[in-house]
Design a protein around this motif. Sequence first.
Motif, PDB file in Angstrom:
ATOM      1  N   ALA A  53       0.828  -1.205   0.000  1.00  0.00           N
ATOM      2  CA  ALA A  53       0.000   0.000   0.000  1.00  0.00           C
ATOM      3  C   ALA A  53       0.862   1.255   0.000  1.00  0.00           C
ATOM      4  O   ALA A  53       0.581   2.212  -0.737  1.00  0.00           O
ATOM      5  CB  ALA A  53      -0.926  -0.014   1.221  1.00  0.00           C
ATOM      6  N   ARG A  54       1.918   1.264   0.801  1.00  0.00           N
ATOM      7  CA  ARG A  54       2.800   2.436   0.867  1.00  0.00           C
ATOM      8  C   ARG A  54       3.506   2.680  -0.468  1.00  0.00           C
ATOM      9  O   ARG A  54       3.822   3.830  -0.812  1.00  0.00           O
ATOM     10  CB  ARG A  54       3.829   2.256   1.978  1.00  0.00           C
ATOM     11  CG  ARG A  54       3.235   2.282   3.381  1.00  0.00           C
ATOM     12  CD  ARG A  54       4.306   2.256   4.450  1.00  0.00           C
ATOM     13  NE  ARG A  54       3.732   2.113   5.780  1.00  0.00           N
ATOM     14  CZ  ARG A  54       3.193   3.106   6.483  1.00  0.00           C
ATOM     15  NH1 ARG A  54       3.165   4.328   5.972  1.00  0.00           N
ATOM     16  NH2 ARG A  54       2.702   2.887   7.685  1.00  0.00           N
ATOM     17  N   GLU A  55       3.744   1.611  -1.205  1.00  0.00           N
ATOM     18  CA  GLU A  55       4.437   1.748  -2.485  1.00  0.00           C
ATOM     19  C   GLU A  55       3.496   2.076  -3.634  1.00  0.00           C
ATOM     20  O   GLU A  55       3.913   2.142  -4.790  1.00  0.00           O
ATOM     21  CB  GLU A  55       5.198   0.456  -2.785  1.00  0.00           C
ATOM     22  CG  GLU A  55       6.362   0.229  -1.825  1.00  0.00           C
ATOM     23  CD  GLU A  55       7.050  -1.108  -2.043  1.00  0.00           C
ATOM     24  OE1 GLU A  55       6.540  -1.917  -2.849  1.00  0.00           O
ATOM     25  OE2 GLU A  55       8.094  -1.348  -1.400  1.00  0.00           O
ATOM     26  N   ILE A  76      -3.420  -2.750   4.403  1.00  0.00           N
ATOM     27  CA  ILE A  76      -3.699  -1.748   3.374  1.00  0.00           C
ATOM     28  C   ILE A  76      -4.272  -0.464   3.978  1.00  0.00           C
ATOM     29  O   ILE A  76      -3.986   0.640   3.485  1.00  0.00           O
ATOM     30  CB  ILE A  76      -4.622  -2.289   2.263  1.00  0.00           C
ATOM     31  CG1 ILE A  76      -6.006  -2.653   2.786  1.00  0.00           C
ATOM     32  CG2 ILE A  76      -3.991  -3.489   1.573  1.00  0.00           C
ATOM     33  CD1 ILE A  76      -6.989  -3.050   1.691  1.00  0.00           C
ATOM     34  N   LEU A  77      -5.070  -0.582   5.058  1.00  0.00           N
ATOM     35  CA  LEU A  77      -5.632   0.625   5.655  1.00  0.00           C
ATOM     36  C   LEU A  77      -4.595   1.388   6.469  1.00  0.00           C
ATOM     37  O   LEU A  77      -4.621   2.624   6.522  1.00  0.00           O
ATOM     38  CB  LEU A  77      -6.842   0.282   6.523  1.00  0.00           C
ATOM     39  CG  LEU A  77      -8.087  -0.185   5.759  1.00  0.00           C
ATOM     40  CD1 LEU A  77      -9.243  -0.451   6.721  1.00  0.00           C
ATOM     41  CD2 LEU A  77      -8.505   0.821   4.708  1.00  0.00           C
ATOM     42  N   ARG A  78      -3.674   0.695   7.087  1.00  0.00           N
ATOM     43  CA  ARG A  78      -2.614   1.384   7.817  1.00  0.00           C
ATOM     44  C   ARG A  78      -1.548   1.933   6.858  1.00  0.00           C
ATOM     45  O   ARG A  78      -0.917   2.947   7.133  1.00  0.00           O
ATOM     46  CB  ARG A  78      -1.965   0.448   8.828  1.00  0.00           C
ATOM     47  CG  ARG A  78      -2.868   0.120  10.004  1.00  0.00           C
ATOM     48  CD  ARG A  78      -2.226  -0.900  10.917  1.00  0.00           C
ATOM     49  NE  ARG A  78      -3.121  -1.271  11.988  1.00  0.00           N
ATOM     50  CZ  ARG A  78      -3.218  -0.619  13.150  1.00  0.00           C
ATOM     51  NH1 ARG A  78      -2.476   0.446  13.358  1.00  0.00           N
ATOM     52  NH2 ARG A  78      -4.055  -1.024  14.081  1.00  0.00           N
ATOM     53  N   GLY A  79      -1.369   1.232   5.726  1.00  0.00           N
ATOM     54  CA  GLY A  79      -0.358   1.676   4.782  1.00  0.00           C
ATOM     55  C   GLY A  79      -0.759   2.896   3.989  1.00  0.00           C
ATOM     56  O   GLY A  79       0.082   3.711   3.603  1.00  0.00           O
ATOM     57  N   ARG A  80      -2.073   3.036   3.750  1.00  0.00           N
ATOM     58  CA  ARG A  80      -2.528   4.169   2.932  1.00  0.00           C
ATOM     59  C   ARG A  80      -3.995   4.428   3.235  1.00  0.00           C
ATOM     60  O   ARG A  80      -4.877   3.897   2.567  1.00  0.00           O
ATOM     61  CB  ARG A  80      -2.307   3.861   1.444  1.00  0.00           C
ATOM     62  CG  ARG A  80      -2.559   5.028   0.514  1.00  0.00           C
ATOM     63  CD  ARG A  80      -1.629   5.003  -0.703  1.00  0.00           C
ATOM     64  NE  ARG A  80      -1.652   3.761  -1.424  1.00  0.00           N
ATOM     65  CZ  ARG A  80      -2.340   3.547  -2.562  1.00  0.00           C
ATOM     66  NH1 ARG A  80      -3.089   4.500  -3.073  1.00  0.00           N
ATOM     67  NH2 ARG A  80      -2.258   2.397  -3.184  1.00  0.00           N
ATOM     68  N   LEU A  81      -4.263   5.271   4.237  1.00  0.00           N
ATOM     69  CA  LEU A  81      -5.633   5.562   4.618  1.00  0.00           C
ATOM     70  C   LEU A  81      -6.349   6.374   3.544  1.00  0.00           C
ATOM     71  O   LEU A  81      -7.548   6.250   3.348  1.00  0.00           O
ATOM     72  CB  LEU A  81      -5.673   6.302   5.950  1.00  0.00           C
ATOM     73  CG  LEU A  81      -5.606   5.413   7.204  1.00  0.00           C
ATOM     74  CD1 LEU A  81      -5.430   6.254   8.444  1.00  0.00           C
ATOM     75  CD2 LEU A  81      -6.838   4.547   7.317  1.00  0.00           C
ATOM     76  N   VAL A 128     -12.143  -1.605  15.734  1.00  0.00           N
ATOM     77  CA  VAL A 128     -12.286  -1.779  17.174  1.00  0.00           C
ATOM     78  C   VAL A 128     -10.958  -1.395  17.795  1.00  0.00           C
ATOM     79  O   VAL A 128      -9.928  -2.013  17.524  1.00  0.00           O
ATOM     80  CB  VAL A 128     -12.725  -3.216  17.547  1.00  0.00           C
ATOM     81  CG1 VAL A 128     -11.846  -4.282  16.918  1.00  0.00           C
ATOM     82  CG2 VAL A 128     -12.777  -3.380  19.059  1.00  0.00           C
ATOM     83  N   ASN A 129     -10.989  -0.336  18.602  1.00  0.00           N
ATOM     84  CA  ASN A 129      -9.770   0.267  19.153  1.00  0.00           C
ATOM     85  C   ASN A 129      -8.797   0.557  18.010  1.00  0.00           C
ATOM     86  O   ASN A 129      -9.142   1.297  17.095  1.00  0.00           O
ATOM     87  CB  ASN A 129      -9.183  -0.610  20.257  1.00  0.00           C
ATOM     88  CG  ASN A 129     -10.114  -0.675  21.472  1.00  0.00           C
ATOM     89  OD1 ASN A 129     -11.010   0.157  21.619  1.00  0.00           O
ATOM     90  ND2 ASN A 129      -9.918  -1.652  22.330  1.00  0.00           N
ATOM     91  N   ASP A 130      -7.612  -0.045  17.994  1.00  0.00           N
ATOM     92  CA  ASP A 130      -6.650   0.272  16.939  1.00  0.00           C
ATOM     93  C   ASP A 130      -6.606  -0.794  15.845  1.00  0.00           C
ATOM     94  O   ASP A 130      -5.683  -0.828  15.047  1.00  0.00           O
ATOM     95  CB  ASP A 130      -5.254   0.451  17.530  1.00  0.00           C
ATOM     96  CG  ASP A 130      -4.723  -0.825  18.179  1.00  0.00           C
ATOM     97  OD1 ASP A 130      -5.521  -1.760  18.387  1.00  0.00           O
ATOM     98  OD2 ASP A 130      -3.515  -0.887  18.474  1.00  0.00           O
ATOM     99  N   ARG A 131      -7.619  -1.660  15.786  1.00  0.00           N
ATOM    100  CA  ARG A 131      -7.624  -2.749  14.809  1.00  0.00           C
ATOM    101  C   ARG A 131      -8.825  -2.617  13.864  1.00  0.00           C
ATOM    102  O   ARG A 131      -9.955  -2.407  14.313  1.00  0.00           O
ATOM    103  CB  ARG A 131      -7.687  -4.089  15.544  1.00  0.00           C
ATOM    104  CG  ARG A 131      -7.417  -5.309  14.683  1.00  0.00           C
ATOM    105  CD  ARG A 131      -5.947  -5.446  14.355  1.00  0.00           C
ATOM    106  NE  ARG A 131      -5.168  -5.867  15.498  1.00  0.00           N
ATOM    107  CZ  ARG A 131      -4.831  -7.136  15.751  1.00  0.00           C
ATOM    108  NH1 ARG A 131      -5.210  -8.096  14.928  1.00  0.00           N
ATOM    109  NH2 ARG A 131      -4.097  -7.420  16.808  1.00  0.00           N
ATOM    110  N   TYR A 132      -8.572  -2.749  12.580  1.00  0.00           N
ATOM    111  CA  TYR A 132      -9.650  -2.750  11.589  1.00  0.00           C
ATOM    112  C   TYR A 132     -10.211  -4.169  11.443  1.00  0.00           C
ATOM    113  O   TYR A 132      -9.505  -5.150  11.669  1.00  0.00           O
ATOM    114  CB  TYR A 132      -9.139  -2.256  10.235  1.00  0.00           C
ATOM    115  CG  TYR A 132      -8.650  -0.833  10.270  1.00  0.00           C
ATOM    116  CD1 TYR A 132      -9.552   0.232  10.261  1.00  0.00           C
ATOM    117  CD2 TYR A 132      -7.280  -0.540  10.316  1.00  0.00           C
ATOM    118  CE1 TYR A 132      -9.104   1.548  10.312  1.00  0.00           C
ATOM    119  CE2 TYR A 132      -6.831   0.774  10.365  1.00  0.00           C
ATOM    120  CZ  TYR A 132      -7.745   1.809  10.357  1.00  0.00           C
ATOM    121  OH  TYR A 132      -7.304   3.105  10.410  1.00  0.00           O
TER     122      TYR A 132
END
Length: 296
Positions: A53-55, A76-81, A128-132
């Motif tokens: 995702a970052r790339e 993918i959500l943490r790499g590119r929101l 949920v908290n810090d987890r998708y």
Amino acid sequence: MEIFAAINPVAGRGAGLRAWQAIRPMLERAGYHCAEAIAREPLDAWAMAEQAAREGCDTVVAVGGDGTLHEVLNGILRGRLHRPPALAVIPAGTANIFALALGLPKDPVASARLLLDGARRRIDAGQVNDRYFATIAGVGFDAAVVRRASGWPRWIGGKPRHVAAGFLTLATYRAAPARLWLDGRQQTGRLFLLVGANTDWYGGGVHIAPHARVDDGRLSVVWCHAVGRLEALTILLKTFSGTHLHHAGVSHIDAVEIRVDSDVPIPVQADGEDVGSAPAIIRCIPGALEVIVPRA
């Protein structure tokens, strides 16, 4: 167009890997640039998907079961929101709940072909908290079952492991005092089970949230109050048909955000993965995901 596949090589006894290997030459002939990596340890698929995702990868493929999907989703959500890659699924696990919700073919090769001739659809994700999560987050009994089962050897099949863990947990689990906020409206009482559902099914054919939809901008919330063991068993058996919602000990509502707090630790799960203990904030993220699905 860049396609990256994060592969669990043992899921479905290698069925997902074989499906990807069958579709990859077709994708390359159609002009796609394909890359892949094998996930051999827990969280490998997460790290791989996040890097892709970052790339700037256009599409990331989760090849495996719901556990692999959960890691890829978080990657993918943490790499590119902002405009994360599209998510494709080649289902090869025990339950494949997310694939069921999207109407994907059960055959991994048929699902893989959607990378060539499928359509893109915008759907919700949960957090949920810090987890998708893609399917369901739970607090209480179901999370206690997940926690127990996750500590058992993997050579015990997924369904037998969770069924056995369910009966053992039911014999000892007690509802805990909790405070709930459903879109800001507070309730208190003893909580046996609560789920925030983006999809309507659990693994093993449990129709826990019959009203849940993946694209309505809300979570279907189902919770069970303090009940005895026999009554809890009755409710759990009714979840296979979805008729548990008519039981006096069960409530349900749609909400965008659910908060659960307690003075005692209550386990929390997401997509069938142990993610810690309450307090928990469960929320819907409308339209967060673009997924590859069959054409209408």
